[in-house]
Design a protein around this motif. Structure first.
Motif, PDB file in Angstrom:
ATOM      1  N   ALA A   7       0.836  -1.195   0.000  1.00  0.00           N
ATOM      2  CA  ALA A   7       0.000   0.000   0.000  1.00  0.00           C
ATOM      3  C   ALA A   7       0.874   1.248   0.000  1.00  0.00           C
ATOM      4  O   ALA A   7       2.071   1.204   0.269  1.00  0.00           O
ATOM      5  CB  ALA A   7      -0.912  -0.009   1.235  1.00  0.00           C
ATOM      6  N   ASP A   8       0.227   2.384  -0.313  1.00  0.00           N
ATOM      7  CA  ASP A   8       0.950   3.642  -0.450  1.00  0.00           C
ATOM      8  C   ASP A   8       1.888   3.862   0.727  1.00  0.00           C
ATOM      9  O   ASP A   8       1.476   3.858   1.889  1.00  0.00           O
ATOM     10  CB  ASP A   8      -0.041   4.808  -0.510  1.00  0.00           C
ATOM     11  N   ASP A  36       6.639   2.335   6.366  1.00  0.00           N
ATOM     12  CA  ASP A  36       6.600   3.551   5.562  1.00  0.00           C
ATOM     13  C   ASP A  36       7.811   4.393   5.955  1.00  0.00           C
ATOM     14  O   ASP A  36       7.867   4.942   7.049  1.00  0.00           O
ATOM     15  CB  ASP A  36       5.299   4.307   5.835  1.00  0.00           C
ATOM     16  N   ASP A  87      -6.990   3.358   1.662  1.00  0.00           N
ATOM     17  CA  ASP A  87      -6.158   3.494   0.475  1.00  0.00           C
ATOM     18  C   ASP A  87      -4.701   3.166   0.779  1.00  0.00           C
ATOM     19  O   ASP A  87      -3.996   2.598  -0.061  1.00  0.00           O
ATOM     20  CB  ASP A  87      -6.235   4.932  -0.056  1.00  0.00           C
ATOM     21  N   ALA A  88      -4.249   3.530   1.969  1.00  0.00           N
ATOM     22  CA  ALA A  88      -2.827   3.420   2.305  1.00  0.00           C
ATOM     23  C   ALA A  88      -2.644   2.616   3.581  1.00  0.00           C
ATOM     24  O   ALA A  88      -3.598   2.317   4.305  1.00  0.00           O
ATOM     25  CB  ALA A  88      -2.214   4.814   2.462  1.00  0.00           C
ATOM     26  N   TYR A 126      -2.660  -2.819   4.474  1.00  0.00           N
ATOM     27  CA  TYR A 126      -3.562  -1.699   4.681  1.00  0.00           C
ATOM     28  C   TYR A 126      -4.722  -2.229   5.512  1.00  0.00           C
ATOM     29  O   TYR A 126      -4.996  -3.433   5.522  1.00  0.00           O
ATOM     30  CB  TYR A 126      -4.084  -1.130   3.346  1.00  0.00           C
TER      31      TYR A 126
END
Length: 843
Positions: free
Chosen positions: A22-23, A384, A763-764, A773
């Motif tokens: 995911a983002d 992340d 979304d992320a 996610y």
């Protein structure tokens, strides 16, 4: 309507290659270009553990330098005080090797970005970087004369290759690959198509190196080899082996004997001896624990190794006399740290003021993760980099538990399942003080009208070759910290061994309130993996098929045969970790996954919609099957290797909530799974009622028309999207505001026949949720009497094309044992294709 469904699916999935990150979220050590990171990360690369992880003798043979809790330490054998030698902010140190003159130590440092080689001057304490290439550099070993160094690096290729360099006071010179890159002529599944060379050790004369390589080896991390530095193109095989990354040979000072770790037909690694000429190996150690990372003392009279035979299953540093086998543990009863420390005493309580076990992350003022000295430290598999300097680390705690941290600002994060808000505290830790820290967790359960839940992780491996040694009792404590009720512990092979086979069929006592079932995962990477729950009679063997370049290369029995064998002993059969991307029959190079064929034949009792895969990709396939009238329930399983230091999420990260009336007996548990009574999630909790009916039920009366819905959301993390999905299309979106952690809504909605479910997704990635996610979905509530929904012919055509590709792949195999196996396999697939053909024609 059909086109809208797949536009939505494309929006959900985005562009994915391999598993969809995911983002923002990326894999740890993304520069390594090898498949199946969950194996080589744990079984080969060093990991943060509170106990020792690797060691080297000082020249006198009476003291050791070893890695522990992210630092290097020195300790005399027989003493109980360890002296900290290194402590780098935001970084962790591993794999020391002591120079023969005793003046310096080379080691590996991990900083969240790369693993680099460093050197420590023991007199001054000055540390010097030896590599700065941003690669993964591990296993440094100094030559006997101290003038050269060998190590393993991914520099330039992303693969594990053997390097050598000259070393002086200024650093490294003339660094070069020793063997060079080599592509294998055979296909591999668990290993790269490129050979690796790992685990180097110098000969006493400094003229050659023993290492582990996998030239033309399909399964296992390779054989023992020797290569002369002046003849690198002519390596010589010493011994054929089949280990899981852990052989790590070490040549005795006499130059004759080679010490290494192997399981050689057993379930755990033990220490073995061979010779440089490849004599038949004999074992030095025995037992049920793992013994690895062994090193000879300079005089050859002792061996130091890392085990996990302590009472708590944590890693331990052991020293064994070669003659007689007397063994003692080197334990740091006292620790002399480089910086002043404080002691936090953590107390975790729920909304009623009762102490509860929990998962805890503690980050000190040094930017490093900390845990109690006896706790198992675990690490996430991705993070992340814009929000975190390194992957999240955590441990499980039954309060009170004490953690030593450096003085200064300390962050504490506490989680207890999905029905409690996440607790976070920031503490100013005062040097030399004991500081009580209480964290109160706020409960946020779903209303009882939506279900009387138990939660279950349908896919856990208790032991799988990791750093720790797990037991049912400790596994139950892990579950309790995660507020998880039931674990399906799937016993499975890791190539030649099946680590937990002795537990199959056993009933564990004294684990209440946790229930642990010892079930089975059936491994065939050609057809897809199966979870086999509730087997009442025997373990199915061999528990894999289609293993190329072995005597079990035949793709028969296919998964339909295995499902029949499981059902014959009252088993419950599910497909596990199915899809990283949506299968595309038109574009995928090979498509052999058997799910649609087995669904057509009625062999599948559940699908891991939330698991070690992309949840949105899997749901996209699931919706098509639901549209065709297959009432396939959603299951969930983390695929957690519960004895790993680095794993994909804790036990219970992916779980199914089952409406059993709170009962945990076999009949209640498995009937709820097969009936689809509940929801699956990695965080958000969902409630759905349609005309008063819960997921798994069928709405009485007319299916088409106006229906009354009631929904609820409770989540420990913020949720971006909450939607009602009808026959694959979003028919209602709910606006989320504020902290987006909870919502209650009800209303009326027009629906046709088919099915309706509630899903939540983001979304992320979210750094507080250790998965790709946040995602959750209820099972469907059914409208009407079943059968394919209007417009589902395109779904049937999709599966016809899919099975055509499976038939193509199965027909192309040339390794069936006989023609009858091939004929039975193709007939089974063609019968399934005929089912989807009839559905595509509206029959």
């Amino acid at each position: 309507m059909r086109s809208r469904q797949w536009v939505l699916a494309a929006a959900l999935l985005g562009a994915v290659a391999g598993i969809a990150w995911a983002d923002g979220r990326e894999p740890v050590l993304k520069q390594v270009d090898l498949p199946h990171s969950y194996y080589w990360r744990e079984l080969y690369l060093p990991q943060l553990t509170t106990g020792p992880s690797s060691a080297a003798f000082l020249p006198d043979g009476n003291a050791l330098v070893y890695s522990m809790a992210g630092s290097l330490w020195r300790q005399r054998i027989g003493d109980d005080e360890a002296v900290e030698l290194t402590h780098a902010a935001g970084a962790y140190d591993y794999q020391p090797d002591v120079a023969r003159d005793g003046r310096s130590v080379v080691f590996t440092r991990y900083d969240g970005k790369a693993m680099e080689l460093w050197r420590l001057d023991l007199a001054s304490g000055r540390a010097q970087a030896l590599t700065r290439d941003g690669a993964v550099n591990v296993e440094p070993k100094l030559s006997p004369d101290g003038k050269r160094i060998t190590w393993v690096s991914t520099q330039g290729t992303g693969h594990f290759n053997l390097f050598v360099a000259d070393i002086s006071a200024d650093g490294l010179r003339n660094a070069r690959p020793l063997l060079g890159e080599r592509k294998s002529t055979i296909d591999r599944y668990y290993y790269s198509v490129y050979d690796h060379a790992i685990n180097p050790a110098w000969s006493p004369d400094g003229k050659s190196i023993v290492f582990v390589g996998n030239a033309e080896i399909a399964w296992g991390s390779g054989d023992l080899w020797q290569v002369a530095l002046d003849r690198p193109a002519q390596p010589r095989k010493i011994l054929s082996e089949e280990t899981s990354w852990s052989a790590r040979p070490d040549i005795a000072p006499d130059g004759k004997r080679v010490l290494f770790a192997s399981y050689r037909g057993r379930q755990t690694h033990q220490l073995w001896l061979t010779t440089v000429s490849g004599a038949a190996p004999l074992p030095l150690t025995f037992g049920d624990d793992e013994k690895r990372n062994a090193r000879w003392s300079p005089d050859g009279r002792r061996i130091a190794y890392i085990g996990n035979d302590a009472a708590d299953g944590n890693t331990s540093l052991m020293v064994m006399d070669v003659l007689g086998g007397a063994t003692q543990r080197v334990q740091a009863g006292k620790r002399r740290t480089l910086a002043p420390a404080a002691r936090l005493v953590l107390d975790i309580v729920d909304g009623q003021g009762h102490r509860v076990p929990a998962r805890i992350s503690v980050t000190g003022s040094d930017g490093r993760a900390h845990a109690p000295a006896t706790a198992w430290m675990h690490a996430d598999d991705g993070f992340d980099r814009a929000r975190l300097g390194s992957e999240a680390h955590y441990f499980h705690c039954a309060p009170p538990c004490a953690v030593e941290v450096p003085a200064g600002t300390t962050e504490v994060t506490v989680q207890h399942g999905f029905a409690h808000a996440i607790g976070q505290r920031r503490i100013d830790a005062k040097a030399g003080r004991d500081m009580p820290v209480r964290v109160d967790l706020h409960a946020q359960p779903l209303a009882r009208e939506f279900g009387d839940w138990i939660s279950a992780d349908l896919h856990v491996h208790m032991n799988y070759g990791g750093h720790y040694r797990n037991t049912p009792q400790r596994l139950a404590r892990q579950a309790q910290a995660e507020d998880l009720d039931v674990i399906e512990q799937l016993i499975v092979n890791k190539e030649e061994r099946i680590p937990d086979i002795a537990h199959f069929g056993h009933s564990d006592e004294g684990l209440a309130p946790t229930r642990i079932d010892h079930a089975q995962e059936y491994h065939t990477s050609f057809w897809g993996h199966l979870g086999l729950l509730n087997l009442r009679d025997h373990y199915l063997t061999p528990d894999f098929t289609a293993y190329r370049h072995t005597a079990m290369a035949s793709p028969y029995p296919h998964n339909g045969v295995i499902a029949d064998l499981a059902h014959a002993q009252q088993g419950v059969v599910g497909y596990v970790h199915p899809f990283d991307t949506v299968p595309d029959p038109a574009k995928d190079p090979v498509l052999s996954h058997q799910l649609p064929a087995d669904v057509a034949h009625g062999k599948v009792d559940y699908l891991e919609v939330v698991g070690f895969s992309d949840h949105k990709a899997t749901a996209s396939v699931w919706y098509r099957l639901l549209n065709l009238g297959f009432r396939l329930p959603a299951g969930a399983g983390t695929d957690a290797m519960a004895n790993y230091a680095s794993l994909r999420g804790p036990v219970g990260m992916n779980r199914v909530f089952l409406d059993t009336g709170g009962r945990r007996d076999d009949a209640s548990l498995f009937s709820a799974i097969k009936a689809g009574r509940g929801f699956v999630s990695n965080g958000p909790m969902l409630g759905l009622l349609l005309d008063g009916q819960k997921p798994g039920a069928t709405v009485a009366g007319g299916a088409t028309g106006k229906h009354r819905y009631r929904i609820a959301l409770r989540s420990p993390v913020a949720v971006d999207h909450l939607e009602l999905v009808h026959n694959g299309d979003v028919v209602k979106r709910f606006d989320l505001s504020g902290d987006r952690h909870q919502l209650d809504k009800e209303g009326d909605i027009e629906l046709a026949e088919g099915w309706l479910l509630l899903r939540a997704w983001n979304d992320a990635a979210d750094p507080l949720l250790l998965d790709l996610y946040p995602y959750a979905t209820t099972n469907p509530v059914w409208l009407g009497q079943g059968g394919a929904v209007a417009g589902s012919q395109e779904d049937a055509k999709y599966f016809v094309a899919w099975i055509d590709r499976v038939i193509e792949a199965a027909d192309a195999r040339d390794d069936y044992n006989d023609e009858s196996e091939k004929r039975a396999t193709l007939d089974y697939l063609r019968d399934a294709r005929a089912t989807y053909t009839r559905l595509a024609e509206g029959r």
